[in-house]
Design an enzyme around this catalytic site. Structure first.
Site, PDB file in Angstrom:
ATOM      1  N   GLY A 194       1.187  -1.403  -0.307  1.00 29.05           N
ATOM      2  CA  GLY A 194      -0.360  -0.163  -0.431  1.00 29.05           C
ATOM      3  C   GLY A 194       0.718   1.280  -0.172  1.00 29.05           C
ATOM      4  O   GLY A 194       0.433   2.684   0.871  1.00 29.05           O
ATOM      5  N   ASP A 237      -3.279  -7.324  -4.765  1.00 32.16           N
ATOM      6  CA  ASP A 237      -4.322  -7.209  -3.663  1.00 32.16           C
ATOM      7  C   ASP A 237      -3.178  -7.882  -2.685  1.00 32.16           C
ATOM      8  O   ASP A 237      -3.236  -8.693  -2.453  1.00 32.16           O
ATOM      9  CB  ASP A 237      -5.178  -7.769  -4.510  1.00 32.16           C
ATOM     10  N   MET A 238      -3.501  -7.323  -1.353  1.00 31.88           N
ATOM     11  CA  MET A 238      -2.642  -7.392  -0.296  1.00 31.88           C
ATOM     12  C   MET A 238      -3.051  -8.668   0.813  1.00 31.88           C
ATOM     13  O   MET A 238      -2.642  -9.326   1.379  1.00 31.88           O
ATOM     14  CB  MET A 238      -2.705  -6.564   1.249  1.00 31.88           C
ATOM     15  N   LYS A 251       2.848   0.977   6.523  1.00 29.05           N
ATOM     16  CA  LYS A 251       2.752   2.211   7.058  1.00 29.05           C
ATOM     17  C   LYS A 251       1.092   2.555   7.180  1.00 29.05           C
ATOM     18  O   LYS A 251       0.372   3.170   5.848  1.00 29.05           O
ATOM     19  CB  LYS A 251       3.209   2.713   6.061  1.00 29.05           C
ATOM     20  N   HIS A 255      -4.892   0.368  10.491  1.00 27.91           N
ATOM     21  CA  HIS A 255      -5.664   1.507  11.044  1.00 27.91           C
ATOM     22  C   HIS A 255      -6.817   2.146  10.274  1.00 27.91           C
ATOM     23  O   HIS A 255      -7.985   2.147  10.786  1.00 27.91           O
ATOM     24  CB  HIS A 255      -5.357   2.498  11.643  1.00 27.91           C
TER      25      HIS A 255
END
Length: 353
Positions: A194, A237-238, A251, A255
């Site tokens: 990301g 796509d993670m 990073k 959240h």
């Protein structure tokens, strides 16, 4: 009003203090919007361009430009921002700073406002952050928080209640990565999951030429990103696959996601560092760790405020160490190390299998 059971009666002196505290807490909302006004008018840029000399109010008003009849209002705005440490005031010549003459004082930048100056040399700049956080679309959900909390269902956040749709946020903190260089020593390869257009990957590659950096992003982001010889960009796509590497960097990513999704992401991270062929791989997380028992009330408040912003605007959450530990355990990580970063509420978390 008589105190309830277990409550103590408020004295007259306490009443005055509490009333003043409530008023201060409420009108403090003016401060951020005054700051946004200064950023929108590019006041830090104008003072910076004045050549290091105190910029008189008439010169500042002329550069914006502000109509003559509103110059006294500009002075009042600058008075507030100067009192809050955004700018500093200096008397010009023999005139006193409080004699009421708009030409008697000049304004200089402080370390605070230097971070709001637009520069072409890659210097840190937070003016876009100020604008983004105070955009009407970001502020509106705060007005709908009570409505959202009384609605049934956990799928819709306050932003969606206010606007009828969702949002996706990916704010990077590349500067935080540079604060702990020891975290990146000894790494042969790194995947920034990301990582946007690769700003953090570029910084890491420049500081540690021996680290082979890759950015994993969504296809449309990779397609629009500028090419670089310092890192490779991979579309993907993670949740499905992360390229093998000695370290995986996240990073301000986790959240944005629920606990369940964070576990899924971290499991893919574990596969990536395991597939790299070494047992010394790790996951590097840059995110907020809320610490209500810490000795820095300001950092703690920043973390708590960010958590409410995530709750109402983006559907994510900030976490304390206990909440992080539960996620790490469910994802299969045995050990972790937290290194708080100076200044803000962020920490670097190193995860080890």
């Amino acid at each position: 009003m008589e105190p309830g059971k277990g409550e103590t009666k408020i004295t007259d002196d306490q009443l005055l203090v509490v009333q003043s505290t409530i008023v201060h807490r409420i009108i403090s909302i003016v401060g951020p919007f005054a700051l946004k006004c200064a950023v929108d008018l590019r006041i830090p840029d104008r003072i910076h361009a004045y050549g290091g000399e105190p910029m008189p109010l008439p010169a500042l008003a002329l550069s914006i430009p502000v109509p003559p009849e509103k110059q006294p209002m500009l002075r009042r705005l600058m008075r507030l921002l100067s009192a809050q440490g955004v700018f500093t005031v200096q008397a010009l010549g023999a005139a006193a700073a409080d004699d009421g003459d708009d030409g008697s004082i000049g304004y200089l930048l402080t370390p605070f406002s230097r971070l709001l100056v637009t520069a072409d040399d890659g210097s840190p700049n937070m003016s876009a952050y100020v604008r983004a956080c105070l955009e009407p679309d970001m502020v509106k959900p705060m007005y709908r928080m009570s409505e959202w909390l009384t609605q049934e269902g956990a799928n819709m956040n306050a932003f969606e209640t206010a606007h009828g749709g969702g949002t996706c946020g990916r704010q990077t903190t590349a500067a935080a990565v540079a604060c702990c260089p020891q975290v990146f020593r000894g790494i042969g390869s790194l995947v920034d999951v990301g990582g946007g257009t690769g700003m953090a990957a570029k910084m890491i590659a420049e500081a540690f030429p021996e680290v082979k950096c890759t950015v994993l992003e969504l296809p449309h982001v990779v397609a629009a990103a500028p090419k670089s010889e310092l890192f490779d960009a991979v579309a993907g796509d993670m949740f499905e696959y992360i390229p093998p590497a000695g370290a995986v960097l996240l990073k301000n990513v986790l959240h944005d996601w629920s606990d369940e999704d964070c576990v899924k992401i971290l499991k893919q991270c574990k596969k990536a560092i395991s597939a790299n062929g070494g047992e010394h791989g790790k996951v590097i997380i840059v995110d907020i760790v809320i610490n209500t028992l810490g000795d820095d009330p300001r950092k703690n408040e920043m973390g708590l405020l960010s958590d409410v912003i995530m709750m109402t605007g983006l559907g994510g959450k900030e976490r304390d160490e206990v909440e992080w530990r539960k996620i790490f355990s469910k994802a299969g990580f045995a050990n972790y190390k937290i290194t708080p970063l100076k200044g803000g509420p962020h920490s670097i978390i190193e995860l080890f299998p």
